[in-house]
Scaffold this motif. Structure first.
Motif, PDB file in Angstrom:
ATOM      1  N   GLU A 147       0.867  -1.185   0.000  1.00  0.00           N
ATOM      2  CA  GLU A 147       0.000   0.000   0.000  1.00  0.00           C
ATOM      3  C   GLU A 147       0.902   1.234   0.000  1.00  0.00           C
ATOM      4  O   GLU A 147       1.525   1.564   1.004  1.00  0.00           O
ATOM      5  N   ALA A 149       0.386   4.309   0.132  1.00  0.00           N
ATOM      6  CA  ALA A 149       0.027   5.359   1.081  1.00  0.00           C
ATOM      7  C   ALA A 149       0.707   5.149   2.430  1.00  0.00           C
ATOM      8  O   ALA A 149       0.914   6.105   3.181  1.00  0.00           O
ATOM      9  N   GLU A 152       3.925   6.963   1.935  1.00  0.00           N
ATOM     10  CA  GLU A 152       3.787   8.372   1.573  1.00  0.00           C
ATOM     11  C   GLU A 152       3.113   9.232   2.641  1.00  0.00           C
ATOM     12  O   GLU A 152       3.212  10.457   2.614  1.00  0.00           O
ATOM     13  N   THR A 153       2.438   8.608   3.602  1.00  0.00           N
ATOM     14  CA  THR A 153       1.649   9.367   4.566  1.00  0.00           C
ATOM     15  C   THR A 153       2.491  10.306   5.430  1.00  0.00           C
ATOM     16  O   THR A 153       3.614   9.980   5.819  1.00  0.00           O
ATOM     17  N   GLU A 176      -5.861  12.392   2.710  1.00  0.00           N
ATOM     18  CA  GLU A 176      -6.017  11.462   1.591  1.00  0.00           C
ATOM     19  C   GLU A 176      -5.400  10.096   1.878  1.00  0.00           C
ATOM     20  O   GLU A 176      -5.998   9.053   1.598  1.00  0.00           O
ATOM     21  N   HIS A 177      -4.199  10.096   2.463  1.00  0.00           N
ATOM     22  CA  HIS A 177      -3.524   8.832   2.722  1.00  0.00           C
ATOM     23  C   HIS A 177      -4.218   8.036   3.832  1.00  0.00           C
ATOM     24  O   HIS A 177      -4.323   6.807   3.749  1.00  0.00           O
ATOM     25  N   GLU A 178      -4.678   8.736   4.848  1.00  0.00           N
ATOM     26  CA  GLU A 178      -5.369   8.057   5.951  1.00  0.00           C
ATOM     27  C   GLU A 178      -6.659   7.405   5.464  1.00  0.00           C
ATOM     28  O   GLU A 178      -6.988   6.281   5.852  1.00  0.00           O
ATOM     29  N   THR A 180      -7.268   6.455   2.364  1.00  0.00           N
ATOM     30  CA  THR A 180      -6.862   5.342   1.504  1.00  0.00           C
ATOM     31  C   THR A 180      -6.533   4.101   2.323  1.00  0.00           C
ATOM     32  O   THR A 180      -6.934   2.979   1.978  1.00  0.00           O
TER      33      THR A 180
END
Length: 204
Positions: A147, A149, A152-153, A176-178, A180
């Protein structure tokens, strides 16, 4: 699995964990599996339950049957000193009969949490929630680094489960990442439950 569902069971004080639960449920439903949102009443040292038998709004309170009959579980709590909140622990402490009968053995489970501070005990809280699930014989489903994200989070997100940094006032929205990662956890639980299918035997 038309009669099966993933139970998304959580406690939320200010709404952040509840919002995560809704995104996890969305991830479950993206795989054509029912998501059943349930919460637990508040507790305190003075009184077992501070709420009425039916919550005024939001998800209904969970019953042991909700847990017994689920095909999988997503368990969520805000962090309390690096541990799950007392209301969720109180509910889990009442599941001894499910343990004795092996009702949850072989079912997939994942966990999620929200904290006020970025490093406020997210991972220890997630691990604390996994302990009773392991005692129940559930199959732990974390979030793999496939994953993107997770790498990247800049907010929440751990390999142990989905997480969210709500901010000191508890009002920071999921980024957005959370989101996802919440949905990825729901999808992962649904996928595993579908693959297990009838292999869970008489406890299904």
């Amino acid at each position: 699995m038309t009669d099966d569902y993933i139970l998304v069971l959580y406690y939320s004080r200010h709404g952040a964990t509840a919002e995560m639960a809704r995104h996890i449920a969305r991830g479950v439903e993206m795989h054509g599996v029912e998501a059943r949102l349930r919460t637990v009443p508040a507790v305190s040292a003075d009184c077992e339950a501070l709420s009425d038998s039916i919550p005024a709004q939001g998800a209904p309170y969970a019953s042991l049957d909700d847990l017994k009959n689920c095909a999988g579980l997503a368990l969520g709590s805000p962090t309390r000193f690096g541990n799950m909140a007392a209301p969720l622990k109180y509910f889990l402490d009442g599941t001894s009969n499910l343990w004795l009968t092996g009702s949850l053995v072989g079912k997939p489970a994942g966990v999620f949490t929200s904290t006020a501070s970025l490093h406020g005990g997210q991972e220890s809280t997630l691990l604390s929630m996994l302990l009773p699930l392991l005692h129940h014989g559930m199959l732990v489903a974390g979030l793999p680094y496939s994953e993107s994200a997770l790498v990247e989070t800049h907010g929440g997100g751990t390999p142990y489960g989905a997480s969210h940094h709500a901010g000191a006032d508890g009002k920071r929205a999921l980024d957005e990442h959370e989101i996802t990662l919440c949905r990825a956890l729901g999808q992962r639980l649904a996928t595993i439950a579908l693959k297990l299918g009838n292999d869970r035997g008489p406890n299904r």
